[in-house]
Motif scaffolding. Structure first.
Motif, PDB file in Angstrom:
ATOM      1  N   ILE A 191      37.376  46.010  49.089  1.00 41.60           N
ATOM      2  CA  ILE A 191      35.828  46.434  49.217  1.00 41.60           C
ATOM      3  C   ILE A 191      35.097  44.640  49.507  1.00 41.60           C
ATOM      4  O   ILE A 191      34.055  44.819  50.125  1.00 41.60           O
ATOM      5  CB  ILE A 191      35.411  46.786  47.786  1.00 41.60           C
ATOM      6  N   GLY A 192      35.776  43.804  48.693  1.00 40.95           N
ATOM      7  CA  GLY A 192      35.082  42.475  49.081  1.00 40.95           C
ATOM      8  C   GLY A 192      35.349  42.126  50.520  1.00 40.95           C
ATOM      9  O   GLY A 192      34.337  41.463  51.088  1.00 40.95           O
ATOM     10  N   ARG A 227      33.783  43.962  39.138  1.00 40.73           N
ATOM     11  CA  ARG A 227      34.637  44.007  37.988  1.00 40.73           C
ATOM     12  C   ARG A 227      35.376  45.119  37.830  1.00 40.73           C
ATOM     13  O   ARG A 227      36.556  45.244  37.697  1.00 40.73           O
ATOM     14  CB  ARG A 227      34.231  43.414  36.879  1.00 40.73           C
ATOM     15  N   VAL A 228      34.623  46.434  37.896  1.00 43.02           N
ATOM     16  CA  VAL A 228      35.184  47.724  37.804  1.00 43.02           C
ATOM     17  C   VAL A 228      36.047  48.016  38.966  1.00 43.02           C
ATOM     18  O   VAL A 228      37.060  48.476  38.770  1.00 43.02           O
ATOM     19  CB  VAL A 228      34.040  48.647  37.710  1.00 43.02           C
ATOM     20  N   PHE A 229      35.604  47.889  40.131  1.00 42.57           N
ATOM     21  CA  PHE A 229      36.318  47.792  41.379  1.00 42.57           C
ATOM     22  C   PHE A 229      37.520  47.009  41.261  1.00 42.57           C
ATOM     23  O   PHE A 229      38.816  47.535  41.834  1.00 42.57           O
ATOM     24  CB  PHE A 229      35.857  47.518  42.467  1.00 42.57           C
ATOM     25  N   GLN A 230      37.679  45.821  40.572  1.00 44.07           N
ATOM     26  CA  GLN A 230      38.718  45.075  40.368  1.00 44.07           C
ATOM     27  C   GLN A 230      39.602  45.863  39.557  1.00 44.07           C
ATOM     28  O   GLN A 230      41.149  45.992  39.841  1.00 44.07           O
ATOM     29  CB  GLN A 230      38.304  43.805  39.859  1.00 44.07           C
ATOM     30  N   TRP A 290      33.454  37.145  39.679  1.00 46.40           N
ATOM     31  CA  TRP A 290      32.744  37.676  40.987  1.00 46.40           C
ATOM     32  C   TRP A 290      31.900  37.075  41.242  1.00 46.40           C
ATOM     33  O   TRP A 290      30.972  36.553  40.379  1.00 46.40           O
ATOM     34  CB  TRP A 290      32.864  39.226  40.791  1.00 46.40           C
ATOM     35  N   TYR A 291      31.194  37.122  42.508  1.00 42.41           N
ATOM     36  CA  TYR A 291      29.883  36.548  42.808  1.00 42.41           C
ATOM     37  C   TYR A 291      28.944  37.640  42.339  1.00 42.41           C
ATOM     38  O   TYR A 291      29.124  38.821  42.297  1.00 42.41           O
ATOM     39  CB  TYR A 291      29.759  36.526  44.481  1.00 42.41           C
ATOM     40  N   ARG A 316      29.149  41.280  51.871  1.00 41.33           N
ATOM     41  CA  ARG A 316      28.661  39.818  52.081  1.00 41.33           C
ATOM     42  C   ARG A 316      28.219  39.619  50.663  1.00 41.33           C
ATOM     43  O   ARG A 316      27.704  40.093  50.277  1.00 41.33           O
ATOM     44  CB  ARG A 316      27.421  39.884  53.034  1.00 41.33           C
ATOM     45  N   VAL A 317      28.421  38.377  50.374  1.00 40.90           N
ATOM     46  CA  VAL A 317      27.748  37.644  49.236  1.00 40.90           C
ATOM     47  C   VAL A 317      26.420  37.450  49.702  1.00 40.90           C
ATOM     48  O   VAL A 317      25.932  36.910  50.508  1.00 40.90           O
ATOM     49  CB  VAL A 317      28.357  36.204  48.973  1.00 40.90           C
TER      50      VAL A 317
END
Ligand SMILES: Cc1cc2nc3c(=O)[nH]c(=O)nc-3n(C[C@H](O)[C@H](O)[C@H](O)COP(=O)(O)OP(=O)(O)OC[C@H]3O[C@@H](n4cnc5c(N)ncnc54)[C@H](O)[C@@H]3O)c2cc1C
Length: 498
Positions: free
Chosen positions: A72-73, A61-64, A106-107, A77-78
């Motif tokens: 990054i996503g 969420r911070v990277f968002q 997010w995951y 991998r999840v």
């Protein structure tokens, strides 16, 4: 040195010492507020091999918030989860990680290759007009002169000195900024040496599985991690008498990776002995100096939370720096950085230590589950922690609560609409009647216009909230607050927008 010498130095609002993941995230967030930032990093280039292999939804969420979640996503991998097994591979405890998007948008858990992440963070910094980065710049002296901080560093063989309003040490375990503060390590007692081996497989090996495997074995606890692409990680606990030179040989390593893989199936990209410790700096702020990330805390990696904790630190600190430097908030707001973050971090360190102890001692499933959860639950859950000593209206029990991230009816996530600002969320007709903070500080969001927001409010039993840029609650309006949004806004003005 006299005052005129100091005033002739190049000056920045913030100097960040150290460009690991913590410093790089901080630089990106501060740039979003338009702050003039200088980053000083000793190394000439990004370290090419991973240390951290896991991050969580809060980090994402911070990277968002800095516009980098997509990149990054794409590389991550999840994470499917971890299985704790005994030395005969009998399952002791399952820690599955959800495969659906969670409440934060997010995951809950990702596996990643750290050089990919750092490359994205650096790409973000390169696009920031107000951030200057000097690589090959080793900071040697930090002195808080009261009205500014003076930072001495060597760069291209020359000694340089700059001044800053605030200096943030994100310079890792041996932080020079921490050393310049009146600050000790509080040792929480864990100390073990582990051998970390990163292997790059020649071709896919789906039979190795996607779960992380923690082998709980009194003699030799080990961890296997399924990382992105063909990267795989093994971590092997060492005995006190085992020397680094002996355990980093092929003769020591390959027998321990068999039967999973053999030397003709991949290459050992890295083998290094790490001392895993559990330490918490006694102070995180002194005057104009602050520390974050590994400079402020060290924990064993069994929860994959060391880097994530650093990301949470800077998400907390960044908007406070913006508030003090740009929104006329009192300097004392920065004291809440330490009070909100330090004890929060202690929980993660203590839990990581408990998991480490369990891996050393667990003999039975019962012992294992009790080692983690006093109630003996057979399945481990992630930590989700509210802030204990949060700023906000006195007596508001929701202040410091970590908030979910609903989608708005436009389809965008709430954080995207906030763009680093606070959100004042409430009934549209109430928002129209109160004096809201300026638009560059807070976004006004009508709760009833967005069904997912309305649902969160209904679950929490509140009608309005001021949500912080780091997604913790500043203050709420519900049955406990008869003064309504006006009271919460008054408190916001006092504490955050001077
Ligand atoms: C084996 C292992 C596995 C791990 N796994 C995970 C995991 O899965 N998930 C997770 O969240 N965490 C994990 N961690 C922890 C994580 O790697 C660290 O917490 C994280 O890298 C710390 O980041 P940082 O930016 O605070 O510090 P660092 O990464 O140490 O960066 C500090 C930077 O400061 C620079 N610097 C230092 N001194 C100076 C100076 N005087 N002048 C200028 N620059 C300076 C350094 O060159 C460096 O670039 C793991 C750690 C290890 C060892």
């Amino acid at each position: 040195m006299n005052n005129s010498d100091v005033s002739r130095r190049p000056h920045h609002e913030v100097v960040i010492v150290g460009l690991g993941p913590t410093g790089a995230t901080l630089a990106n967030i501060l740039a979003g507020y338009g702050l003039d930032v200088l980053v000083l990093e000793r190394e000439e280039s990004v370290y090419p091999l991973p240390r951290a292999v896991h991050f969580d939804d809060e980090a994402m969420r911070v990277f968002q918030s800095i516009g980098l979640a997509e990149g990054i996503g794409r590389d991550a991998r999840v994470n499917v989860g971890t299985k704790f097994v005994d030395r005969d591979q009998k399952l002791l405890l399952d820690w599955p990680r959800p495969q659906e998007i969670g409440p934060l948008g997010w995951y809950p858990s990702y596996r990643f290759h750290q050089p990919d992440l750092e490359a994205e963070l650096n790409r973000g910094i390169a696009a920031c007009k107000t951030v200057t980065l000097h690589r090959g710049a080793s900071v040697t002296a930090v002195a808080d002169l009261g009205d500014v901080v003076e930072v001495g560093y060597s760069h291209d063989g020359a000694k340089q000195v700059v001044t800053a309003d605030y200096v943030i040490g994100t310079d890792g375990a041996k932080s020079v900024v921490r050393a310049a503060m009146d600050c000790e390590w509080e040792d929480l007692g864990f100390q073990e040496r582990w051998l970390v081996i990163d292997v790059q497989l020649d071709k896919p090996r789906p039979d190795l599985g996607d779960f992380t495997i923690q082998t709980c074995d009194r003699d030799r606890p080990t961890t296997y991690v399924r990382c992105p692409r063909e990267w795989r990680r093994w971590e092997i606990s060492l005995w006190p008498e085992e020397e680094a030179d002996d355990v980093t040989t092929d003769e020591f390593i390959w027998p321990r990776l068999r039967p999973a893989i053999t030397p003709d199936e991949g290459r050992i990209a890295r083998k290094a002995v790490y001392s895993f410790e559990s330490k918490l700096a006694t102070r995180w702020r002194e005057g104009r100096l602050m520390i974050a990330g590994d400079a402020a805390h060290l924990m064993p990696p069994f929860l994959g939370q060391g880097m994530c904790t650093g990301i949470r630190d800077v998400a907390n600190l960044a908007w406070k720096l913006a508030a003090v430097l740009r929104w006329e908030a009192p300097d004392s707001l920065l004291d809440s950085y330490e009070s909100e973050r330090r004890e929060h971090t202690r929980t993660y360190i203590e839990t990581a230590v408990r998991v480490g102890e369990m891996m050393n001692s667990a003999e039975t499933a019962e012992a294992l589950t009790h080692a983690i959860r006093p109630d003996g639950a057979a399945q481990m859950n992630s930590i989700s922690r509210d802030l204990d000593h949060a700023i906000g209206p006195p007596e508001d029990e929701m202040s410091g609560m970590r908030m979910p991230q609903p989608r708005l009816d436009t389809g965008e996530l709430l954080g995207d609409a906030m763009a680093g600002r606070f959100a004042v969320i409430g009934p549209g007709e109430v928002l129209e009647k109160v004096t809201l903070p300026p638009e560059n500080i807070a976004a006004a969001i009508s709760a009833e216009a967005h069904p997912e927001v309305a649902e969160v409010f209904s679950d929490l039993g509140i009608t309005a909230m001021i949500l912080r840029p780091d997604f913790y609650c500043f203050g709420s309006v519900g049955p406990q607050n008869s003064g309504g949004l006006r009271d919460v806004l008054a408190e916001f003005k006092k504490q955050v927008h001077g």
